[in-house]
Enzyme design. Structure first.
Site, PDB file in Angstrom:
ATOM      1  N   CYS A 114      -8.661 -12.141   3.731  1.00  0.00           N
ATOM      2  CA  CYS A 114      -7.468 -12.992   3.606  1.00  0.00           C
ATOM      3  C   CYS A 114      -7.275 -13.917   4.803  1.00  0.00           C
ATOM      4  O   CYS A 114      -6.532 -14.896   4.719  1.00  0.00           O
ATOM      5  CB  CYS A 114      -6.224 -12.123   3.402  1.00  0.00           C
ATOM      6  SG  CYS A 114      -6.333 -11.186   1.874  1.00  0.00           S
ATOM      7  N   HIS A 265      -0.327 -16.827   4.345  1.00  0.00           N
ATOM      8  CA  HIS A 265      -1.127 -16.144   3.334  1.00  0.00           C
ATOM      9  C   HIS A 265      -0.193 -15.530   2.290  1.00  0.00           C
ATOM     10  O   HIS A 265       0.922 -15.096   2.606  1.00  0.00           O
ATOM     11  CB  HIS A 265      -1.977 -15.061   4.006  1.00  0.00           C
ATOM     12  CG  HIS A 265      -2.676 -14.193   3.021  1.00  0.00           C
ATOM     13  ND1 HIS A 265      -3.472 -14.716   2.035  1.00  0.00           N
ATOM     14  CD2 HIS A 265      -2.684 -12.838   2.855  1.00  0.00           C
ATOM     15  CE1 HIS A 265      -3.950 -13.717   1.313  1.00  0.00           C
ATOM     16  NE2 HIS A 265      -3.486 -12.566   1.784  1.00  0.00           N
ATOM     17  N   ASN A 295      -2.378 -12.935  -5.230  1.00  0.00           N
ATOM     18  CA  ASN A 295      -3.122 -13.051  -3.977  1.00  0.00           C
ATOM     19  C   ASN A 295      -4.540 -13.545  -4.274  1.00  0.00           C
ATOM     20  O   ASN A 295      -5.342 -12.815  -4.850  1.00  0.00           O
ATOM     21  CB  ASN A 295      -3.151 -11.680  -3.287  1.00  0.00           C
ATOM     22  CG  ASN A 295      -3.852 -11.697  -1.950  1.00  0.00           C
ATOM     23  OD1 ASN A 295      -4.502 -12.677  -1.578  1.00  0.00           O
ATOM     24  ND2 ASN A 295      -3.730 -10.610  -1.215  1.00  0.00           N
TER      25      ASN A 295
HETATM   26  N1  COA Z   1       3.244  -0.475 -11.340  1.00  0.00           N
HETATM   27  C1  COA Z   1       4.166   0.489 -11.417  1.00  0.00           C
HETATM   28  N2  COA Z   1       4.244   1.487 -10.515  1.00  0.00           N
HETATM   29  C2  COA Z   1       3.377   1.492  -9.519  1.00  0.00           C
HETATM   30  C3  COA Z   1       2.368   0.515  -9.385  1.00  0.00           C
HETATM   31  C4  COA Z   1       2.325  -0.489 -10.364  1.00  0.00           C
HETATM   32  N3  COA Z   1       1.414  -1.497 -10.305  1.00  0.00           N
HETATM   33  N4  COA Z   1       1.633   0.776  -8.291  1.00  0.00           N
HETATM   34  C5  COA Z   1       2.144   1.877  -7.741  1.00  0.00           C
HETATM   35  N5  COA Z   1       3.194   2.316  -8.474  1.00  0.00           N
HETATM   36  C6  COA Z   1       4.068   3.487  -8.246  1.00  0.00           C
HETATM   37  C7  COA Z   1       3.430   4.518  -7.339  1.00  0.00           C
HETATM   38  O1  COA Z   1       2.626   5.397  -8.079  1.00  0.00           O
HETATM   39  C8  COA Z   1       4.640   5.208  -6.769  1.00  0.00           C
HETATM   40  O2  COA Z   1       5.135   6.108  -7.724  1.00  0.00           O
HETATM   41  P1  COA Z   1       5.784   7.508  -7.256  1.00  0.00           P
HETATM   42  O3  COA Z   1       6.998   7.120  -6.436  1.00  0.00           O
HETATM   43  O4  COA Z   1       6.111   8.152  -8.545  1.00  0.00           O
HETATM   44  O5  COA Z   1       4.749   8.200  -6.442  1.00  0.00           O
HETATM   45  C9  COA Z   1       5.674   4.085  -6.653  1.00  0.00           C
HETATM   46  O6  COA Z   1       5.215   3.020  -7.520  1.00  0.00           O
HETATM   47  C10 COA Z   1       5.804   3.549  -5.258  1.00  0.00           C
HETATM   48  O7  COA Z   1       4.529   3.271  -4.756  1.00  0.00           O
HETATM   49  P2  COA Z   1       4.325   2.755  -3.301  1.00  0.00           P
HETATM   50  O8  COA Z   1       2.858   2.587  -3.044  1.00  0.00           O
HETATM   51  O9  COA Z   1       5.103   3.610  -2.345  1.00  0.00           O
HETATM   52  O10 COA Z   1       5.026   1.317  -3.383  1.00  0.00           O
HETATM   53  P3  COA Z   1       5.322   0.306  -2.244  1.00  0.00           P
HETATM   54  O11 COA Z   1       6.762   0.059  -2.159  1.00  0.00           O
HETATM   55  O12 COA Z   1       4.592   0.640  -0.975  1.00  0.00           O
HETATM   56  O13 COA Z   1       4.653  -1.019  -2.827  1.00  0.00           O
HETATM   57  C11 COA Z   1       2.717  -2.398  -2.692  1.00  0.00           C
HETATM   58  C12 COA Z   1       3.291  -1.048  -3.119  1.00  0.00           C
HETATM   59  C13 COA Z   1       1.226  -2.379  -2.991  1.00  0.00           C
HETATM   60  C14 COA Z   1       3.368  -3.480  -3.494  1.00  0.00           C
HETATM   61  C15 COA Z   1       3.009  -2.598  -1.195  1.00  0.00           C
HETATM   62  O14 COA Z   1       2.638  -1.460  -0.463  1.00  0.00           O
HETATM   63  C16 COA Z   1       2.286  -3.782  -0.647  1.00  0.00           C
HETATM   64  O15 COA Z   1       2.484  -4.898  -1.069  1.00  0.00           O
HETATM   65  N6  COA Z   1       1.452  -3.571   0.361  1.00  0.00           N
HETATM   66  C17 COA Z   1       0.667  -4.653   0.916  1.00  0.00           C
HETATM   67  C18 COA Z   1      -0.501  -4.877   0.018  1.00  0.00           C
HETATM   68  C19 COA Z   1      -1.194  -6.161   0.315  1.00  0.00           C
HETATM   69  O16 COA Z   1      -0.555  -7.110   0.666  1.00  0.00           O
HETATM   70  N7  COA Z   1      -2.504  -6.168   0.147  1.00  0.00           N
HETATM   71  C20 COA Z   1      -3.294  -7.311   0.372  1.00  0.00           C
HETATM   72  C21 COA Z   1      -3.280  -7.638   1.815  1.00  0.00           C
HETATM   73  S1  COA Z   1      -4.165  -9.058   2.113  1.00  0.00           S
END
Ligand code: COA
Length: 338
Positions: A114, A265, A295
């Protein structure tokens, strides 16, 4: 003679097929509300099966070259940033070069995920300042859709990514010494490989105890799909983007008020909102596209640049602040006068 690098042309290309969150609901055990609330994404674009990364890059490049007012044959270097190449080797830059019909020039492929566009911008700036190159084509292009786990197991990663390409032409201009001259002003590049496995694609690869870099076991285990520790990526992204951009602004004696537009980004709208909060950047100075494209990794900043130009938000003479963070971890910032 002293040279500076000016962005003289910008182009972008998104494949026509839009995939909404509702479309993903049918595949991934996810829902539109979850995706929008956590990421800001409404839709992304995915290619048809017969399209390659260099095909997307070609379309973006043609637009950038046209907007620069030059011909393909005026390009004397290609820098290609992607984590989703046409093939393992040679680099996708060579496939793009063949499509553009510009033989014998310098072609450099870079990774940096990224942060790839800002790494490429910094490299291009240095090559221009040596006086060795006159018109460098810098491309960020990705096809994520062919590499995602499109089952419920992959939902945390697969909702985030889209396909697309962005390109800029960076042209050598004689330095006038005037601070208002359009130019790449400064870039800062960083990485910390101790976090390499926080966001990565394990296979295929040579770091396995195996006589083959691509085995059936590897595929059965799903090691050919990206793995991510989302929470850790989120925390580090906010910290590092704000840190590097603040340092780059300070180094160039610029305050937030001096910057007309911020192109970040596009990984998650909440990451960008947090960076804005930490740095006290007014929301209307940040141009986001994640809602429409997801993304697109190395392509997000040049795609945003082109959309901002088309929306009348980015005009010649404006000062632009940029920051990115991604797999590696790598992160980078930059300031330019457009
Ligand atoms: N749809 C529905 N539910 C989902 C899901 C989806 N696509 N993906 C995960 N979940 C669920 C999980 O299983 C979890 O369920 P649980 O509470 O029953 O265990 C719940 O949602 C919360 O998951 P969590 O991983 O704690 O969510 P979060 O608030 O951390 O958000 C991201 C997840 C991925 C959106 C967030 O962590 C993020 O954006 N991180 C940065 C990722 C990124 O930018 N990557 C590229 C970098 S260049």
């Amino acid at each position: 003679m002293n040279y500076v690098g000016e962005i003289t042309g910008v182009g972008s290309f998104l494949p026509p097929k839009a995939v909404t969150n509702f479309d993903l609901e049918k595949l991934l055990n996810t829902n539109d509300e979850w995706i929008q609330q956590r990421t800001g994404i409404v839709k992304r674009h995915w290619v048809e099966n017969n399209v390659s990364t260099s095909d997307l890059a070609y379309e973006a490049s043609i637009e950038a070259i046209k907007n620069a007012g030059i011909s393909n044959t005026d390009i004397d270097m290609i820098i290609f940033a992607t984590l989703s190449p046409d093939h393992d080797f040679p680099g996708t830059g060579c496939f793009l070069q063949a499509k553009l019909e510009v033989p014998n020039i310098t072609v450099l492929d870079i990774r940096q995920q990224c942060s790839g566009f800002l790494y490429g911008l910094s490299i291009a700036d240095k090559f221009i300042r040596t006086g060795e190159h006159k018109n460098i084509l810098l491309v960020g292009a990705e096809i994520h859709s062919k590499g995602l786990d499109k089952t419920p197991e992959g939902r945390d990663v697969s909702v985030l990514f889209g396909d697309g390409a962005g390109a800029v032409v960076i042209s050598a201009k004689e330095a006038t010494g005037d601070s208002s001259q359009s130019q790449i002003i400064s870039c800062a590049l960083h990485a910390d490989g101790s976090f390499a496995k926080e966001l990565w694609l394990p296979g295929p690869g040579n770091a396995f105890n195996s006589d083959s870099r691509c085995s059936k076991e590897m595929i059965d285990e799903g090691l050919h799909y990206p793995k991510m520790n989302g929470r850790n990526v989120f925390i580090h992204a906010v910290k590092r983007m704000a840190e590097t951009l603040s340092q780059t602004l300070a180094k160039n004696k610029l305050k937030i008020d001096d910057v007309d537009l911020f192109l970040f980004h596009q990984a998650n709208i909440r990451i960008n909102e947090k960076v804005a909060e930490v740095m006290q950047i007014p929301a209307d100075k940040i141009f986001n596209t994640i809602q429409d494209y997801g993304n697109t990794t190395a392509a997000t900043i040049p795609i945003g640049m082109n959309d901002a130009i088309k929306a009348g938000k980015l005009k010649k003479g404006m000062t632009v602040g940029m920051a990115a963070f991604g797999s590696g971890f790598t992160w980078a910032s930059g300031v330019l006068r457009y």
